[in-house]
Scaffold this active site. Structure first.
Site, PDB file in Angstrom:
ATOM      1  N   TYR A 181       0.841  -1.199   0.000  1.00 54.94           N
ATOM      2  CA  TYR A 181       0.000   0.000   0.000  1.00 54.94           C
ATOM      3  C   TYR A 181       0.877   1.251   0.000  1.00 54.94           C
ATOM      4  O   TYR A 181       0.603   2.208  -0.717  1.00 54.94           O
ATOM      5  CB  TYR A 181      -0.913   0.025   1.227  1.00 54.94           C
ATOM      6  CG  TYR A 181      -1.851  -1.154   1.288  1.00 54.94           C
ATOM      7  CD1 TYR A 181      -2.939  -1.255   0.434  1.00 54.94           C
ATOM      8  CD2 TYR A 181      -1.645  -2.186   2.202  1.00 54.94           C
ATOM      9  CE1 TYR A 181      -3.796  -2.341   0.479  1.00 54.94           C
ATOM     10  CE2 TYR A 181      -2.500  -3.274   2.261  1.00 54.94           C
ATOM     11  CZ  TYR A 181      -3.567  -3.345   1.396  1.00 54.94           C
ATOM     12  OH  TYR A 181      -4.407  -4.426   1.443  1.00 54.94           O
ATOM     13  N   CYS A 212      -6.165  -6.239  -7.284  1.00 54.58           N
ATOM     14  CA  CYS A 212      -5.967  -5.833  -5.896  1.00 54.58           C
ATOM     15  C   CYS A 212      -5.361  -6.971  -5.067  1.00 54.58           C
ATOM     16  O   CYS A 212      -4.781  -6.721  -4.010  1.00 54.58           O
ATOM     17  CB  CYS A 212      -7.271  -5.338  -5.288  1.00 54.58           C
ATOM     18  SG  CYS A 212      -8.639  -6.492  -5.403  1.00 54.58           S
ATOM     19  N   ASN A 257     -12.309  -1.936  -4.569  1.00 53.67           N
ATOM     20  CA  ASN A 257     -12.171  -2.304  -5.979  1.00 53.67           C
ATOM     21  C   ASN A 257     -13.366  -3.161  -6.426  1.00 53.67           C
ATOM     22  O   ASN A 257     -13.567  -4.247  -5.903  1.00 53.67           O
ATOM     23  CB  ASN A 257     -10.862  -3.076  -6.171  1.00 53.67           C
ATOM     24  CG  ASN A 257     -10.701  -3.634  -7.555  1.00 53.67           C
ATOM     25  OD1 ASN A 257     -11.343  -3.207  -8.490  1.00 53.67           O
ATOM     26  ND2 ASN A 257      -9.823  -4.616  -7.680  1.00 53.67           N
ATOM     27  N   GLU A 302      -0.078 -17.062  -9.949  1.00 58.56           N
ATOM     28  CA  GLU A 302       0.650 -16.151 -10.831  1.00 58.56           C
ATOM     29  C   GLU A 302       2.167 -16.330 -10.714  1.00 58.56           C
ATOM     30  O   GLU A 302       2.894 -16.051 -11.654  1.00 58.56           O
ATOM     31  CB  GLU A 302       0.254 -14.700 -10.556  1.00 58.56           C
ATOM     32  CG  GLU A 302      -1.173 -14.410 -10.989  1.00 58.56           C
ATOM     33  CD  GLU A 302      -1.581 -12.961 -10.812  1.00 58.56           C
ATOM     34  OE1 GLU A 302      -0.768 -12.134 -10.328  1.00 58.56           O
ATOM     35  OE2 GLU A 302      -2.732 -12.635 -11.170  1.00 58.56           O
TER      36      GLU A 302
END
Length: 162
Positions: free
Chosen positions: A92, A123, A115, A150
């Site tokens: 953040y 996010c 979001n 990912e």
């Protein structure tokens, strides 16, 4: 404004996608798949296709017209989130710094939590400054899975269908 609803069966549970005739407005995890609209606009069909490719490990970037509802600041945070590379994470505070507002870490966290378009506006790639997982509207277990997926630590599931 006319809206259309569709559902995607993901390895993390059902995803609801709400679109206008030309933009994705909302994408979030839901408890169950309901019956969606029969005729879908092109943008929504393309979203379903790109989500399928993403979960198969074939897509790393989404190319969709998005129209998330939010404040000017929230939209600036969400644009910044889309710059976080696939497999990468940030904090953040780093986002606040990138926006030229180094003291806005909490506001960035709030915008991140608001979001409306999960996964596509990633996010889930935002973690705490200590490297730990922080909140995620879809649940921390989903965030952990998405980050691991990912990074190549989780294999793509075998059967995905919209």
């Amino acid at each position: 404004m006319q809206t259309y609803t569709a559902y995607f069966k993901s390895p993390l549970g059902p995803i609801e996608i709400v679109a206008s005739p030309d933009s994705i407005l909302l994408l979030h995890f839901v408890e169950e798949m309901l019956s969606g609209d029969g005729e879908l606009p092109f943008c929504q069909k393309e979203c379903l296709k790109q989500l399928d490719e993403y979960f198969k490990g074939e897509r790393r970037k989404f190319f969709l017209n998005l129209q998330p509802a939010g404040t000017k600041f929230q939209k600036s945070v969400w644009r910044h989130l889309r710059k976080i590379p696939y497999g990468g994470t940030t904090s953040y505070g780093a986002i606040a710094d990138g926006l030229g507002k180094p003291k806005a870490g909490r506001a960035v966290g709030s915008a991140n939590g608001a979001n409306p378009i999960a996964i596509i506006i990633p996010c889930h790639r935002v973690i705490g400054s200590d490297g730990g997982l922080t909140g995620y509207g879809g649940g921390l277990w989903r965030k952990r899975w998405l980050i691991g997926f990912e990074k190549g630590e989780v294999a793509p599931p075998g059967d995905i269908s919209a």
